[in-house]
Enzyme design. Structure first.
Site, PDB file in Angstrom:
ATOM      1  N   GLN A  24      30.846  -2.259  56.966  1.00  0.00           N
ATOM      2  CA  GLN A  24      32.040  -3.095  57.568  1.00  0.00           C
ATOM      3  C   GLN A  24      32.762  -3.532  56.446  1.00  0.00           C
ATOM      4  O   GLN A  24      34.093  -3.430  56.664  1.00  0.00           O
ATOM      5  CB  GLN A  24      31.075  -4.251  58.233  1.00  0.00           C
ATOM      6  N   HIS A  38      35.809  -1.206  55.195  1.00  0.00           N
ATOM      7  CA  HIS A  38      36.674  -1.123  55.957  1.00  0.00           C
ATOM      8  C   HIS A  38      38.113  -1.631  55.310  1.00  0.00           C
ATOM      9  O   HIS A  38      39.254  -0.892  55.405  1.00  0.00           O
ATOM     10  CB  HIS A  38      36.701  -1.661  57.399  1.00  0.00           C
ATOM     11  N   GLU A  45      32.775  -8.959  66.812  1.00  0.00           N
ATOM     12  CA  GLU A  45      33.246  -7.648  67.428  1.00  0.00           C
ATOM     13  C   GLU A  45      31.868  -6.577  67.563  1.00  0.00           C
ATOM     14  O   GLU A  45      31.466  -6.157  68.464  1.00  0.00           O
ATOM     15  CB  GLU A  45      34.055  -7.151  66.358  1.00  0.00           C
ATOM     16  N   HIS A  46      30.985  -6.669  66.135  1.00  0.00           N
ATOM     17  CA  HIS A  46      29.715  -5.828  66.423  1.00  0.00           C
ATOM     18  C   HIS A  46      28.510  -6.953  66.064  1.00  0.00           C
ATOM     19  O   HIS A  46      28.785  -7.714  65.149  1.00  0.00           O
ATOM     20  CB  HIS A  46      29.616  -4.912  65.296  1.00  0.00           C
ATOM     21  N   ASP A  64      30.273   3.810  66.131  1.00  0.00           N
ATOM     22  CA  ASP A  64      31.720   3.997  65.552  1.00  0.00           C
ATOM     23  C   ASP A  64      31.994   5.423  65.838  1.00  0.00           C
ATOM     24  O   ASP A  64      33.114   5.693  66.190  1.00  0.00           O
ATOM     25  CB  ASP A  64      31.875   3.753  64.008  1.00  0.00           C
ATOM     26  N   HIS A 122      57.535 -18.451 106.723  1.00  0.00           N
ATOM     27  CA  HIS A 122      56.053 -17.537 106.579  1.00  0.00           C
ATOM     28  C   HIS A 122      55.743 -18.020 108.125  1.00  0.00           C
ATOM     29  O   HIS A 122      55.208 -17.004 108.643  1.00  0.00           O
ATOM     30  CB  HIS A 122      55.320 -18.241 105.521  1.00  0.00           C
TER      31      HIS A 122
END
Lengths: 430, 430
Positions: free
Chosen positions: B256, B259, B324-325, B358, B417
């Site tokens: 991770q 990245h 996220e993960h 991934d 209405h």
């Protein structure tokens, strides 16, 4: 002035989305920042400044006694009708619920999608005449059906001194299941819901309509919390043939037009006879409408009868307009349904007048406006659920596929990704 | 410097969402307005200015011959791996598909929800090193599974003269089923997708990652079209006990961290022994990583080992981080699953290394970042579907409920209405 009779190519419905003036944006930024930094103190200060109501922190929350008192103030027919409406709305939205699922493979791998409700949702209800009990139901019930355990409502105190909130709003909230209500409105209420204060815990999502300051505040806290879409002026398109009753069509067009001077009511038909009859009916019914000025302005500016060559061309025009509400009043409305690509809610046949859906039938009345039905949906249970992916990869699967994963990772220059696989393959003796 | 060992209360992960500088916003506004007004002419002018590539309108679209030529340039192992990945992704997303449904009541009323794919979707693929074939699959396949008939891809031409696009990107697009590709990037490409030009028809939704100009352009056209959420830096949280292998955890944290310098890799554990072992493993594995500088900066700034008192406290911390993960490496990871409220993708057990998800397993790798897993979801088929409500009210139902609807409408001051119902009740003799 009557409704305009036009060819579709003579008509373009484009109303710009309102983004507010630089001054309004600056004011909202300042309010949001102050509430974020100062909490209750700022919240109470802005409530005094804008609503002219001086409250203490302890007075922010609406008490159970106030809600009980509200029940004594609403009339019985209203209570029965809103209870039945709430039941219908609940029943329809329950059908939108979805299960978590898992897929179990022969190699021991399990993949899945887990559905969970958001934990805490804030519903904004505008004050004064813009407060509609029906909108309370339409915002709250889908969240409740989704399983959201904490649903909070905020609504401004009555301007100018009393702390009272419309009893009909309180009863609608209670019937929908809201147990936590605060008398606070405007951008300051949105900021409190997003960031939390000493009295109001922060939420995960804010929904409900409001004025331009509320809309700008919601936009500015998006990302910190989720928000619903910002509603534009309301729209109806009626697609009809000679079999339709002009009086029904005119009444439905006017029910939309009375909402707002920027509302839009459009008839699409291949029948010039029907077109002329509807134009005459609109003139005649409009004259006695209490909200005459609003409806007239809407009809003149944004209303039209579009004369098409055929029902097929009419369907094309409908798909281009992508209306919030579509009524189909033809001999066999179901046979047109498959061809309608863009419409938020579709009302079929002579008895499916739009107010049936606005108030009672069950589907949500918060529907995409301004052509956004091309890509968005009425409020629904999914709006209050989030999904998580689940991956349980087996040793067998990793041994079989590890090298392919490493190939893809190395192609993208992510050696660390490849090594996360490799360290396992090495240990397992591959 | 090694990973910090902290108590959870000593750690706060807050990275601000990037909204761009006033200059960047102004530049994007100007580009978007120019493309909206001038079409291809502006598109080609900005492509020459920013990508230093002079193209004619005819050269914007990537030809079938170029795609065929790309296949000749990619290696066989890549092609086989990406085909199998595409199959897995397709199979997983097919399970997300939902049917339209109808509910038929005894009084003749039919209510329903109609599911339809968006008609045309644009996928942005960044140029150069940020172009990942795996992301092409993850953006395109859900749209394709949803049934979107027109999926368009845009990607910038290689900067500085050649018109070539990475052949691996072209092959991934072709394998995912994209048939319409344009060599254009930046804010100008987003504007073209939103408003259309002579060469590129407008779309209903734009998705895919890009630089800050692309992100700002997407934000500015939101409402004209739908957009996906703007991705923040990537995150992993590993929740582990003594049964876990420190080498596996360290490798996953580093995958991770490599990245992006702003990526975040966090271990949450109640075992100080495991904590120390992972810190040592990270040091040792980091040293030989090709993207050493990036991973080191990420680990130092946003990495941490959070020592908790128990697995239960660990789960609380995970839910606060809303990563996220999430990887769970405990003796019995399935027994923790029910308690995980906030996590985009959950990887269970020692063999479910994040790169498995991934690249290959099937679930989407585009997942909410920066704590937004509290209220949003990985990219999925629903993102490319829209719902329409269907209401067919019967005469019997209107006669039975018309007066309740009128009560609710009149309470809200919407007489028009009420009259839309009344005109029908009157005609039917009630």
């Amino acid at each position: 002035m009557s409704m305009k009779l036009l060819k579709p190519e003579q008509f373009g419905l484009k109303r710009e989305v309102e983004y507010g003036s630089p001054e309004q944006n600056a004011a909202v930024q300042q309010i949001v920042a102050a509430v974020k930094a100062e909490g209750d103190a700022a919240l109470l200060r802005f409530t005094e400044q804008f609503d002219r109501v001086k409250l203490s922190s302890e007075q922010l929350r609406v008490t159970d006694e106030e809600i009980q008192a509200a029940y004594a103030q609403v009339d019985e027919a209203f209570l029965l009708a809103i209870r039945e409406a709430a039941d219908n709305i609940r029943r329809f939205h329950e059908k939108q619920l979805r299960n978590s699922w898992m897929d179990l493979a022969e190699d021991g791998t399990m993949l899945g999608q887990i559905m969970r409700p958001l934990k805490r949702v804030g519903v904004y209800v505008p004050g004064g005449k813009a407060a509609y009990p029906s909108s309370v139901l339409m915002n709250v019930i889908p969240a409740q059906v989704a399983g959201v355990p904490e649903i909070v409502m905020v609504t401004p105190p009555a301007t100018g001194g009393t702390e009272g909130i419309d009893p009909y709003i309180l009863v609608a909230a209670a019937e929908a299941g809201v147990k936590e209500l605060y008398r606070v409105g405007g951008a300051q209420a949105v900021a409190a819901l997003a960031y939390g204060t000493e009295s109001i815990a922060p939420v995960d999502k804010i929904c409900g309509p409001g004025n331009i300051y509320v809309a700008l505040a919601k936009r500015s806290v998006y990302g910190v919390v989720d928000i619903d879409s910002i509603a534009g002026p309301s729209e109806i398109v009626v697609l009809a043939d000679d079999s339709a009753d002009p009086a029904y069509i005119a009444a439905d067009l006017l029910s939309q037009a009375e909402h707002d001077e920027m509302a839009s009511a459009i008839l699409v038909t291949a029948s010039e006879k029907l077109a002329q009859a509807v134009i005459a009916e609109v003139d005649s019914q409009l004259a006695s409408l209490p909200r005459y000025e609003i409806a007239k302005a809407s009809i003149e500016q944004y209303g039209a009868v579009l004369l098409v060559a055929s029902l097929e061309e009419g369907i094309k025009v409908v798909n281009q307009l992508a209306p919030e509400h579509l009524e189909i009043m033809t001999v066999d409305p179901m046979s047109q349904l498959s061809y309608i690509e863009n419409a938020g809610a579709i009302f079929l046949g002579p008895y499916s007048s739009e107010p049936v859906g606005d108030y009672f039938a069950g589907p949500n009345h918060i529907i995409p406006t301004n052509g956004t039905a091309r890509f968005s949906s009425p409020v629904n249970v999914d709006d209050f659920l989030k999904k998580s992916s689940m991956i349980l990869y087996s040793k067998q699967a990793l041994l079989a596929n590890g090298h392919k994963i490493m190939t893809l990772a190395r192609h993208e220059g992510l050696e660390g990704h490849a090594r996360a696989i490799e360290v396992r393959l090495n240990k397992e003796g591959q």
